[in-house]
Design a protein around this motif. Structure first.
Motif, PDB file in Angstrom:
ATOM      1  N   ALA A  85     -56.463  15.417 -59.448  1.00  0.00           N
ATOM      2  CA  ALA A  85     -55.892  15.221 -58.107  1.00  0.00           C
ATOM      3  C   ALA A  85     -56.966  15.391 -57.032  1.00  0.00           C
ATOM      4  O   ALA A  85     -56.988  14.665 -56.048  1.00  0.00           O
ATOM      5  CB  ALA A  85     -54.758  16.215 -57.865  1.00  0.00           C
ATOM      6  N   GLU A  86     -57.876  16.332 -57.242  1.00  0.00           N
ATOM      7  CA  GLU A  86     -58.923  16.572 -56.246  1.00  0.00           C
ATOM      8  C   GLU A  86     -60.048  15.551 -56.305  1.00  0.00           C
ATOM      9  O   GLU A  86     -60.554  15.112 -55.286  1.00  0.00           O
ATOM     10  CB  GLU A  86     -59.556  17.955 -56.485  1.00  0.00           C
ATOM     11  CG  GLU A  86     -58.837  19.066 -55.773  1.00  0.00           C
ATOM     12  CD  GLU A  86     -59.330  20.426 -56.244  1.00  0.00           C
ATOM     13  OE1 GLU A  86     -60.539  20.544 -56.556  1.00  0.00           O
ATOM     14  OE2 GLU A  86     -58.497  21.345 -56.308  1.00  0.00           O
ATOM     15  N   ALA A  87     -60.427  15.185 -57.543  1.00  0.00           N
ATOM     16  CA  ALA A  87     -61.682  14.438 -57.681  1.00  0.00           C
ATOM     17  C   ALA A  87     -61.518  12.919 -57.716  1.00  0.00           C
ATOM     18  O   ALA A  87     -62.474  12.193 -57.460  1.00  0.00           O
ATOM     19  CB  ALA A  87     -62.404  14.902 -58.951  1.00  0.00           C
ATOM     20  N   ALA A  88     -60.305  12.432 -57.993  1.00  0.00           N
ATOM     21  CA  ALA A  88     -60.146  10.985 -58.196  1.00  0.00           C
ATOM     22  C   ALA A  88     -60.387  10.212 -56.907  1.00  0.00           C
ATOM     23  O   ALA A  88     -60.172  10.719 -55.813  1.00  0.00           O
ATOM     24  CB  ALA A  88     -58.749  10.698 -58.731  1.00  0.00           C
ATOM     25  N   THR A  89     -60.820   8.962 -57.075  1.00  0.00           N
ATOM     26  CA  THR A  89     -60.959   8.065 -55.921  1.00  0.00           C
ATOM     27  C   THR A  89     -60.263   6.752 -56.264  1.00  0.00           C
ATOM     28  O   THR A  89     -60.157   6.401 -57.440  1.00  0.00           O
ATOM     29  CB  THR A  89     -62.444   7.756 -55.634  1.00  0.00           C
ATOM     30  OG1 THR A  89     -63.019   7.194 -56.817  1.00  0.00           O
ATOM     31  CG2 THR A  89     -63.217   8.998 -55.236  1.00  0.00           C
TER      32      THR A  89
ATOM     33  N   ILE B 104     -47.023  16.472 -63.944  1.00  0.00           N
ATOM     34  CA  ILE B 104     -48.334  15.887 -63.615  1.00  0.00           C
ATOM     35  C   ILE B 104     -48.200  14.978 -62.385  1.00  0.00           C
ATOM     36  O   ILE B 104     -48.998  15.052 -61.451  1.00  0.00           O
ATOM     37  CB  ILE B 104     -48.889  15.108 -64.828  1.00  0.00           C
ATOM     38  CG1 ILE B 104     -49.167  16.094 -65.969  1.00  0.00           C
ATOM     39  CG2 ILE B 104     -50.135  14.319 -64.458  1.00  0.00           C
ATOM     40  CD1 ILE B 104     -49.690  15.463 -67.236  1.00  0.00           C
ATOM     41  N   GLN B 105     -47.124  14.166 -62.400  1.00  0.00           N
ATOM     42  CA  GLN B 105     -46.893  13.262 -61.279  1.00  0.00           C
ATOM     43  C   GLN B 105     -46.754  14.037 -59.958  1.00  0.00           C
ATOM     44  O   GLN B 105     -47.322  13.641 -58.943  1.00  0.00           O
ATOM     45  CB  GLN B 105     -45.595  12.482 -61.507  1.00  0.00           C
ATOM     46  CG  GLN B 105     -45.849  11.010 -61.711  1.00  0.00           C
ATOM     47  CD  GLN B 105     -44.730  10.344 -62.521  1.00  0.00           C
ATOM     48  OE1 GLN B 105     -43.744  10.977 -62.898  1.00  0.00           O
ATOM     49  NE2 GLN B 105     -44.914   9.072 -62.783  1.00  0.00           N
ATOM     50  N   THR B 106     -46.029  15.166 -60.021  1.00  0.00           N
ATOM     51  CA  THR B 106     -45.817  15.946 -58.796  1.00  0.00           C
ATOM     52  C   THR B 106     -47.135  16.500 -58.272  1.00  0.00           C
ATOM     53  O   THR B 106     -47.410  16.463 -57.071  1.00  0.00           O
ATOM     54  CB  THR B 106     -44.830  17.111 -59.083  1.00  0.00           C
ATOM     55  OG1 THR B 106     -43.686  16.557 -59.726  1.00  0.00           O
ATOM     56  CG2 THR B 106     -44.413  17.822 -57.822  1.00  0.00           C
ATOM     57  N   ILE B 107     -47.965  17.000 -59.172  1.00  0.00           N
ATOM     58  CA  ILE B 107     -49.266  17.551 -58.757  1.00  0.00           C
ATOM     59  C   ILE B 107     -50.135  16.439 -58.150  1.00  0.00           C
ATOM     60  O   ILE B 107     -50.773  16.615 -57.121  1.00  0.00           O
ATOM     61  CB  ILE B 107     -49.983  18.215 -59.961  1.00  0.00           C
ATOM     62  CG1 ILE B 107     -49.223  19.480 -60.365  1.00  0.00           C
ATOM     63  CG2 ILE B 107     -51.434  18.526 -59.637  1.00  0.00           C
ATOM     64  CD1 ILE B 107     -49.678  20.092 -61.675  1.00  0.00           C
TER      65      ILE B 107
END
Ligand code: UDX
Length: 446
Positions: A101-105, A124-127
């Motif tokens: 969630a933090e690193a994806a672009t 996972i979807q919620t996060i």
């Protein structure tokens, strides 16, 4: 991932782990020392590594560069807290989801590869959605793509899978993943389902497979009591095409990282969803398995005049099955623990499991000297393991145990001596001709 890289030279595959030592081992020149022993894996890694397969500890940068991220961390049974002993521990899955969630672009397809409880994809979807702030150009699709390979035959299973299962609700994401497998898997073998069916299918497949083993092991015990032979029974029922002949080998019970964990998880979920009868039904598969392992240890003690204290016993095989160095939930562990409790001295041989692993599993250090509180040592050879022994226990079906020279081994043992063949790999006539007593799982003629 190595097989995907091997079969799809146009796809860049980066395997990341926080553990530097493990990544170094995957990058080492000496391919015989890869962290996982799996026949054929070294050749696959040799072909793809340095071309389109990379092993790295650069987790965030690799996620940022990726179009698709496979979450492939372990999900062991929880040892404490809510659901301890049954529910899966999802802390590593959650940590992965947060890192993604933090690193994806851009747009990232997140694939659940780990075996997970039903409805984990929702978490996972919620996060991931929490990370999609307003106006963000980042977006995510979650897919479930459980793995059905078995250890020891992993490469063959991956190269020619019975099926590939993809669960999800985003057709484009499903097509993208199906497109990767489509490089070597026929379209009709790529099954598409909704997310929950895919997650549950993995637990169900393992539960059904394990159930067959408990079923045949229960009949094995009955064969021993009644004079029948479980291999004849297995052949007779296996020719019924509705039953099928596979997975009907009686043995010391199933081991491995999946079966027990996944059934207990299923049991936990059934109780959670208010289905106690269903939970009890599946729990009995695990209970029977544990019983089979204690039964074998008890039988050894009984045959050796009710005591094994101070006696040397050779244990052949420690891995949970042949062709792997994996000992997770290996039946040998429970049988050995029971015999140590009885004060036996175990001389354990396994071609792939080292002494340090045995010490971790048996929760005590090795010792060459027999101790009435129970002791064990790892033997370098089969001959060394049977030296002075009152009995040989065969716990893993390694090929070399099928062709043992029983005359030569018998001469090294103390008489009267026993062979306990929990994998039914010996030739009964040869064992008996060498003057040895024989117990073979499921053989009621002995
Ligand atoms: C299993 C599933 O087969 C695989 O699809 C899933 O992805 C992971 O779990 P694995 O644990 O690697 O794979 O090995 P498997 O060959 O299934 O054997 C599991 C255990 O059952 C072993 O201890 C094996 O010795 C035992 N077994 C298997 C039997 O006792 N009798 C049999 O007939 C088959």
């Amino acid at each position: 991932m190595a097989v995907i890289a091997d079969r799809c030279p146009q796809v860049q595959v980066t395997v990341v782990d926080l553990n530097q030592a493990r990544i170094d081992a995957w990058n080492a020149d000496d391919l015989s020392r890869l962290p996982v022993y799996e026949p054929g894996l070294d050749a696959v890694v040799a072909r793809a590594r340095g071309r389109n397969l990379t092993f790295s500890t650069e987790v965030e940068a690799s996620i940022a560069a990726a179009d698709m991220v496979f979450i492939s961390v372990n999900t062991p049974t929880k040892t404490k807290g809510l659901g301890a002993g049954q529910a899966s521990d999802l802390r590593w899955v959650e940590a992965c989801a947060r890192t993604v969630a933090e690193a994806a672009t851009g747009h990232t397809i997140v694939v659940e590869k780990s075996t997970l409880p039903v409805r984990t994809a929702a978490a996972i979807q919620t996060i991931l959605s929490a990370a999609q702030d307003a106006g963000s150009e980042r977006s995510f699709s979650v897919l479930s793509n459980p793995e059905f390979l078995a250890e020891g035959t992993a490469i063959a299973d991956l190269e020619a899978p019975d099926r590939v299962l993809i669960g999800g609700d985003d057709p484009e994401a499903i097509n993208a993943l199906a497109g990767i497998y489509g490089n070597w898997v026929a379209t009709e073998r790529i099954l598409r389902t909704n997310l929950w069916s895919s997650e549950l299918s993995k637990l169900t497949a393992n539960a059904f497979l394990a159930q067959r083993i408990s079923s045949i092991n229960s009949i094995a015990a009955f064969c021993e009591a009644s004079g029948a032979d479980v291999r004849e029974v297995a052949r007779a029922i296996g020719t019924d095409s509705r039953i099928g002949s596979k997975f009907l080998s009686a043995g010391p019970g199933f081991g491995g990282s999946c079966f027990q964990k996944d059934i207990l998880n299923l049991v936990y979920l059934c109780r959670h969803f208010g289905l106690p009868e269903v939970a009890d039904y599946w729990e009995s598969v695990v209970r029977l398995n544990t019983w089979q392992q204690h039964r074998i240890a008890r039988l050894v003690v009984e045959k050796l005049f009710g005591t094994v204290t101070g006696k040397r016993l050779a244990v052949l095989g420690f891995a949970f099955k042949a062709n792997t160095n994996d000992t997770r939930e290996a039946p040998a562990i429970r049988v050995c623990a029971d015999l140590l409790e009885e004060g036996a001295h175990l001389q354990i041989h396994d071609p792939k499991v080292d002494a340090a692993q045995m010490a971790r599993d048996l929760k005590r250090d090795a010792s060459e000297v027999a101790d009435s509180n129970g002791s064990w040592c790892r033997s370098e050879s089969i001959e060394a393991s049977v030296a002075g022994a009152d009995a040989v226990l065969i716990m893993t079906e390694w090929g070399q145990y099928r062709t043992l020279d029983w005359d030569a081994l018998a001469s090294r043992m103390r008489r009267p001596a026993w062979v306990f063949d929990a994998r039914a790999v010996t030739d009964s006539q040869q064992v008996r001709a060498a003057g040895l007593n024989l117990w073979k799982v499921g053989d009621g003629e002995g």
